[in-house]
Design an enzyme around this catalytic site. Structure first.
Site, mmCIF file in Angstrom:
data_model
loop_
_atom_site.group_PDB
_atom_site.id
_atom_site.type_symbol
_atom_site.label_atom_id
_atom_site.label_comp_id
_atom_site.label_asym_id
_atom_site.label_seq_id
_atom_site.Cartn_x
_atom_site.Cartn_y
_atom_site.Cartn_z
ATOM 1 C CE LYS A 12 -3.729 -2.317 2.546
ATOM 2 N NZ LYS A 12 -4.551 -2.234 3.777
ATOM 3 C CE1 TYR A 52 -9.082 -3.051 0.609
ATOM 4 C CE2 TYR A 52 -8.456 -1.107 -0.639
ATOM 5 C CZ TYR A 52 -8.108 -2.177 0.175
ATOM 6 O OH TYR A 52 -6.795 -2.377 0.553
ATOM 7 C CG ASN A 115 -3.056 -2.661 7.173
ATOM 8 O OD1 ASN A 115 -2.936 -2.257 6.016
ATOM 9 N ND2 ASN A 115 -4.103 -3.340 7.589
ATOM 10 C CG HIS A 118 -5.010 -6.239 -0.285
ATOM 11 N ND1 HIS A 118 -6.205 -6.312 0.393
ATOM 12 C CD2 HIS A 118 -5.121 -7.099 -1.332
ATOM 13 C CE1 HIS A 118 -7.009 -7.161 -0.228
ATOM 14 N NE2 HIS A 118 -6.377 -7.646 -1.278
ATOM 15 C CD GLU A 129 -8.702 -9.028 -3.488
ATOM 16 O OE1 GLU A 129 -7.533 -9.397 -3.253
ATOM 17 O OE2 GLU A 129 -9.563 -8.902 -2.597
#
Ligand code: UDP
Ligand code: MG
Length: 157
Positions: A12, A52, A115, A118, A129
């Site tokens: 990310k 998402y 974080n 993904h 995805e």
């Protein structure tokens, strides 16, 4: 039946901006997984919403969509035996302070929003995805060990 699974992984924007791309990829490679596709990209509106979709309507959704588009992302396809669960295990729990020490999120992150990585949560999510971010002709699953390469080199010409 395909013996190996493939999963979608994204480093990310926080991970890319903090210079953690090499560290994160290294963990997947040293585990023995193959990185079969890799690119840096700016996530589009359509990609963010598709990626998402399951979180639409949740309190953190607007920030998540804004965040994933806030800088470049490094998108990957990672392949190996049980790769979906295995990659999630290496990543650790969503909340870095609940993630086991030694995982990417425990070792490199402090808060849930930033974080670092993904990883798909099922084989079905992975295929969905991967299709959001890659064409099939961008995925390369051939690998050779050094002895094969040396033999090819010595046998050439
Ligand atoms: N997220 C957040 N706040 C929350 C829950 C999730 O900011 O309360 C973000 C976080 O970056 C997470 C992403 O939304 O990685 C997707 O959430 P999910 O529950 O799917 O977690 P993951 O599968 O990434 O562990
Ligand atoms: Mg998820």
């Amino acid at each position: 039946m395909r013996p190996e699974e493939r999963t979608f992984v994204a480093i990310k924007p926080d991970g890319v901006q903090r210079g953690l791309v090499g560290e994160v990829i290294k963990r997947f490679e040293t585990k023995g997984y193959k990185v079969t596709a890799l690119k840096m990209l700016q996530v589009t509106d359509a990609q963010a919403k598709a990626h998402y979709a399951e979180h639409e309507g949740k309190p953190f959704y607007p920030r998540l969509i804004r965040y994933i588009q806030s800088g470049p992302v490094v998108a990957m396809v990672v392949e190996g035996y049980n790769a979906v669960a295995g990659v999630r295990h290496l990543m650790g729990s969503t909340d870095p302070d609940k993630a086991e020490v030694g995982t990417i999120r425990a070792d490199f992150a402090q808060v849930m929003e930033y974080n670092v990585v993904h990883g798909s949560d099922s084989v079905e999510s992975a295929e969905r995805e991967i299709a959001i971010y890659f064409d099939e002709n961008e995925i390369f699953d051939e690998r050779k060990c050094m002895s094969e390469l040396v033999t090819e080199y010595l046998d050439a010409d």
